[in-house]
Write an enzyme that holds these catalytic residues in place. Structure first.
Site, PDB file in Angstrom:
ATOM      1  N   LYS A   6       0.844  -0.993   0.013  1.00 13.25           N
ATOM      2  CA  LYS A   6      -0.070   0.179   0.029  1.00 13.25           C
ATOM      3  C   LYS A   6       1.045   1.266   0.027  1.00 13.25           C
ATOM      4  CE  LYS A   6      -4.315   1.314   0.273  1.00 13.25           C
ATOM      5  NZ  LYS A   6      -5.607   0.618  -0.325  1.00 13.25           N
ATOM      6  N   ASP A  30      -7.002   4.605  -4.611  1.00 17.67           N
ATOM      7  CA  ASP A  30      -7.774   4.289  -3.279  1.00 17.67           C
ATOM      8  C   ASP A  30      -8.365   5.850  -3.126  1.00 17.67           C
ATOM      9  OD1 ASP A  30      -8.049   2.522  -0.752  1.00 17.67           O
ATOM     10  OD2 ASP A  30      -7.490   4.358  -0.070  1.00 17.67           O
TER      11      ASP A  30
HETATM   12  P1  NDP Z   1     -12.744   7.967  -3.069  1.00 18.92           P
HETATM   13  O1  NDP Z   1     -11.706   8.836  -2.863  1.00 18.92           O
HETATM   14  O2  NDP Z   1     -13.323   7.663  -4.403  1.00 18.92           O
HETATM   15  O3  NDP Z   1     -13.984   8.304  -2.076  1.00 18.92           O
HETATM   16  C1  NDP Z   1     -13.978   8.427  -0.592  1.00 18.92           C
HETATM   17  C2  NDP Z   1     -15.388   8.918   0.048  1.00 18.92           C
HETATM   18  O4  NDP Z   1     -15.385   8.493   1.391  1.00 18.92           O
HETATM   19  C3  NDP Z   1     -15.482  10.319  -0.301  1.00 18.92           C
HETATM   20  O5  NDP Z   1     -17.134  10.326  -0.544  1.00 18.92           O
HETATM   21  C4  NDP Z   1     -15.019  11.063   0.876  1.00 18.92           C
HETATM   22  O6  NDP Z   1     -15.533  12.269   1.132  1.00 18.92           O
HETATM   23  C5  NDP Z   1     -15.323  10.035   1.880  1.00 18.92           C
HETATM   24  N1  NDP Z   1     -14.517  10.163   3.163  1.00 18.92           N
HETATM   25  C6  NDP Z   1     -13.150  10.043   2.763  1.00 18.92           C
HETATM   26  N2  NDP Z   1     -12.475  10.406   4.200  1.00 18.92           N
HETATM   27  C7  NDP Z   1     -13.535  10.688   5.047  1.00 18.92           C
HETATM   28  C8  NDP Z   1     -13.516  10.918   6.358  1.00 18.92           C
HETATM   29  N3  NDP Z   1     -12.474  10.897   7.038  1.00 18.92           N
HETATM   30  N4  NDP Z   1     -14.818  11.180   6.817  1.00 18.92           N
HETATM   31  C9  NDP Z   1     -15.919  10.935   6.262  1.00 18.92           C
HETATM   32  N5  NDP Z   1     -15.901  10.780   4.786  1.00 18.92           N
HETATM   33  C10 NDP Z   1     -14.725  10.535   4.275  1.00 18.92           C
HETATM   34  O7  NDP Z   1     -12.481   6.591  -2.240  1.00 18.92           O
HETATM   35  P2  NDP Z   1     -12.670   5.279  -2.649  1.00 18.92           P
HETATM   36  O8  NDP Z   1     -14.256   5.240  -2.920  1.00 18.92           O
HETATM   37  O9  NDP Z   1     -11.830   4.425  -3.647  1.00 18.92           O
HETATM   38  O10 NDP Z   1     -12.589   4.461  -1.108  1.00 18.92           O
HETATM   39  C11 NDP Z   1     -13.269   4.330  -0.089  1.00 18.92           C
HETATM   40  C12 NDP Z   1     -13.052   3.298   0.944  1.00 18.92           C
HETATM   41  O11 NDP Z   1     -13.210   2.080   0.210  1.00 18.92           O
HETATM   42  C13 NDP Z   1     -11.452   3.413   1.505  1.00 18.92           C
HETATM   43  O12 NDP Z   1     -11.638   2.825   2.848  1.00 18.92           O
HETATM   44  C14 NDP Z   1     -10.600   2.551   0.775  1.00 18.92           C
HETATM   45  O13 NDP Z   1      -9.562   2.194   1.209  1.00 18.92           O
HETATM   46  C15 NDP Z   1     -11.688   1.625   0.235  1.00 18.92           C
HETATM   47  N6  NDP Z   1     -11.292   0.342  -0.693  1.00 18.92           N
HETATM   48  C16 NDP Z   1     -11.281   1.319  -1.914  1.00 18.92           C
HETATM   49  C17 NDP Z   1     -11.068   0.435  -2.963  1.00 18.92           C
HETATM   50  C18 NDP Z   1     -10.805   0.924  -4.428  1.00 18.92           C
HETATM   51  O14 NDP Z   1     -10.793   0.153  -5.534  1.00 18.92           O
HETATM   52  N7  NDP Z   1     -11.063   2.061  -4.566  1.00 18.92           N
HETATM   53  C19 NDP Z   1     -10.664  -1.289  -3.087  1.00 18.92           C
HETATM   54  C20 NDP Z   1     -10.792  -1.561  -1.492  1.00 18.92           C
HETATM   55  C21 NDP Z   1     -11.173  -0.885  -0.477  1.00 18.92           C
HETATM   56  P3  NDP Z   1     -14.739  13.664   0.758  1.00 18.92           P
HETATM   57  O15 NDP Z   1     -14.846  13.823  -0.566  1.00 18.92           O
HETATM   58  O16 NDP Z   1     -15.339  14.665   1.423  1.00 18.92           O
HETATM   59  O17 NDP Z   1     -13.254  13.523   1.185  1.00 18.92           O
END
Ligand code: NDP
Length: 450
Positions: A125, A165
């Site tokens: 990672k 991510d």
């Molecule tokens: P994105 O950046 O596309 O989206 C993240 C989302 O979560 C946004 O809506 C963001 O809001 C919100 N968010 C992030 N940090 C916070 C916080 N501290 N409090 C509240 N909301 C928050 O990321 P992903 O959708 O790719 O990833 C989301 C999760 O899924 C993570 O935990 C990631 O590790 C996990 N994941 C992702 C994979 C992938 O293929 N993308 C694979 C496996 C797991 P804002 O825009 O306001 O920051």
């Protein structure tokens, strides 16, 4: 297993202040007690002591110029945790909360998640404390190029293959791949999540969210339940949340919430997916804009959340899909969900549930799919992208989606049969941790002390 305590002492002494990493390690190590008791070979080979220590950690400086010509400095990380099963594989996160402990917890989880997919991928990672919010497209490009000017020498199609991510999507992968190609002088699958125009896989964008919903479907099927017609809550509004919502609609469910770090939307009629995609993928604006287009929906800013809770989980539902970030669902949220009749939690995010909340779900014997099993569809499809790149072929969306569904089914069966083998058939945390660990540990033993 008395030495688990010693391993913790050692981690806390040698890696201070890495709280998320201790939390992830604690969850896995505690699950391993019955396995370690039954099979002394893992203790003899000191697998626990070896597996908590990354094979390699790369920390570097990232200098870049903002649009005003001012020098900016960020931290860069890549943790190459374990390569027993294949090249290091895991995403890059760009978020101001990123530090060594966050990247280490994500890398540690990734080892077992990748093992569970049944594919040949090791765990890694990386990321940066760079905040992409409010940056211009040119600033994003300059940062990605600066980041890659160091990372390029450590990665490659058969060495270490990063992906997206939080804060890293198709645009960022494009800029990083472009710089990698230039510096390494190689056009190869050193990244996944690439654009469909130059080596990406169909269904990779959708895979994590789709996979999390497939996982829920298989958990529920075993209890004679389906998602059809059911109210579901989703947190986040990024890649994982959007495609979770899409697959929920395809299976006849009704997703009624989504959120970002400023607040949450509750749309009783069901989240307008087309609008959500437009706001988040095209316009790249805050979620609060949603109510301008759907005045019947309710926006609750984070300041108005009932104290100590995440308002998403105050909405009564049948199933919950945490898809934002780590530790977003605490014990109060878990109690609220159970009290409202929620019987299924499938984690799209990594470690979104606190330790106490996780224990409550296990005790309540609901369908609880921990992230390392439920969200493994993303990395599994990344490996399918690597396979297509290596063979220089392209599979159709339907082919990749069918493979993804099968992989999620296999992960569910592997986790639940392992849980049953160790006497707790509904405890998928136990099952997923043991099944993932056993695969990596056996490979480490067979490959000798390297
Ligand atoms: P994105 O950046 O596309 O989206 C993240 C989302 O979560 C946004 O809506 C963001 O809001 C919100 N968010 C992030 N940090 C916070 C916080 N501290 N409090 C509240 N909301 C928050 O990321 P992903 O959708 O790719 O990833 C989301 C999760 O899924 C993570 O935990 C990631 O590790 C996990 N994941 C992702 C994979 C992938 O293929 N993308 C694979 C496996 C797991 P804002 O825009 O306001 O920051």
């Amino acid at each position: 297993m008395p030495y688990v305590k010693e391993v913790f002492e050692y981690l806390k002494r040698t890696s201070p202040s890495q709280t998320e990493f201790y939390q992830a390690a604690q969850e896995v190590l505690e699950s391993l007690r019955p396995l370690m008791a039954k099979y002394p070979k893992y203790t003899q080979h000191k697998i626990i002591e070896r597996i908590v220590e990354p094979e390699r950690q790369i920390l570097f400086r990232v200098n870049w110029l903002d649009d005003n010509g001012v020098i900016q400095v960020n931290k860069g990380f890549r943790i190459e945790f374990n390569s027993a099963l294949g090249p290091y594989k895991g995403g890059l996160r760009f978020h101001p909360s990123v530090n060594a402990g966050v990247i280490k917890f994500l890398g540690f989880e990734q080892i077992f998640k990748n093992a569970l997919t049944g594919l040949q991928i090791g765990g890694g990672k990386g990321g940066s404390d760079f905040n992409p919010k409010g940056k211009s497209d040119n600033e994003i490009m300059r940062f990605c190029q600066a980041f890659m000017s160091e990372l390029f020498r450590h990665i490659g199609a058969n060495t270490d293959v990063p992906a997206g991510d939080i804060g890293v999507g198709g645009r960022e992968i494009g800029y990083m791949f472009g710089m990698y190609k230039k510096l390494a002088n190689k056009y190869e699958g050193a990244f996944t999540g690439k654009s469909l125009k130059w080596g990406g896989s169909l269904a990779r964008t959708e895979a994590t969210g789709y996979g999390t919903v497939y996982f829920a479907k298989y958990m529920l099927e075993d209890r004679g339940e389906t998602l059809e017609g059911k109210r579901c809550v989703v947190s986040g509004s990024g890649n994982v949340a959007i495609y979770t919502i899409e697959k929920l609609y395809q299976l006849g469910a009704l997703p009624i919430t989504c959120s970002d770090s400023n607040g949450m939307i509750y749309d009783e009629a069901g989240i307008d997916l087309g609008l959500l995609k437009d706001l988040k993928e095209v316009k790249r604006v805050r979620l609060s804009e949603y109510v301008k287009y759907v005045p019947t929906a309710k926006y609750t800013p984070i300041e108005a959340y009932p104290e100590g809770t995440n308002a998403v989980y105050n909405v009564p539902c049948f199933a919950a899909f945490p898809s934002a970030t780590q530790n977003e669902l605490n014990i109060t949220d878990a109690k609220n969900l159970l009290a409202s009749g929620c019987i299924c939690v499938s984690e799209g995010a990594n470690m979104p549930t606190t330790h106490e909340a996780m224990e409550l779900f296990i005790e309540a014997k609901i369908c609880y799919g921990p992230g390392k099993a439920a969200n493994a569809g993303g990395v599994a499809t990344s490996q399918l992208e690597m396979a297509q790149n290596a063979a220089k072929i392209t599979w159709s969306f339907e082919e990749v989606d069918a493979k993804l569904a099968q992989i999620m089914k296999d992960i569910y069966i592997n986790s639940s049969t392992t849980a049953a083998e160790f006497g707790e058939p509904t405890n998928l945390v136990l099952g997923a941790n043991i099944a993932g660990f056993r695969k990596v540990a056996d490979a480490m033993i067979e490959q000798g002390l390297v």
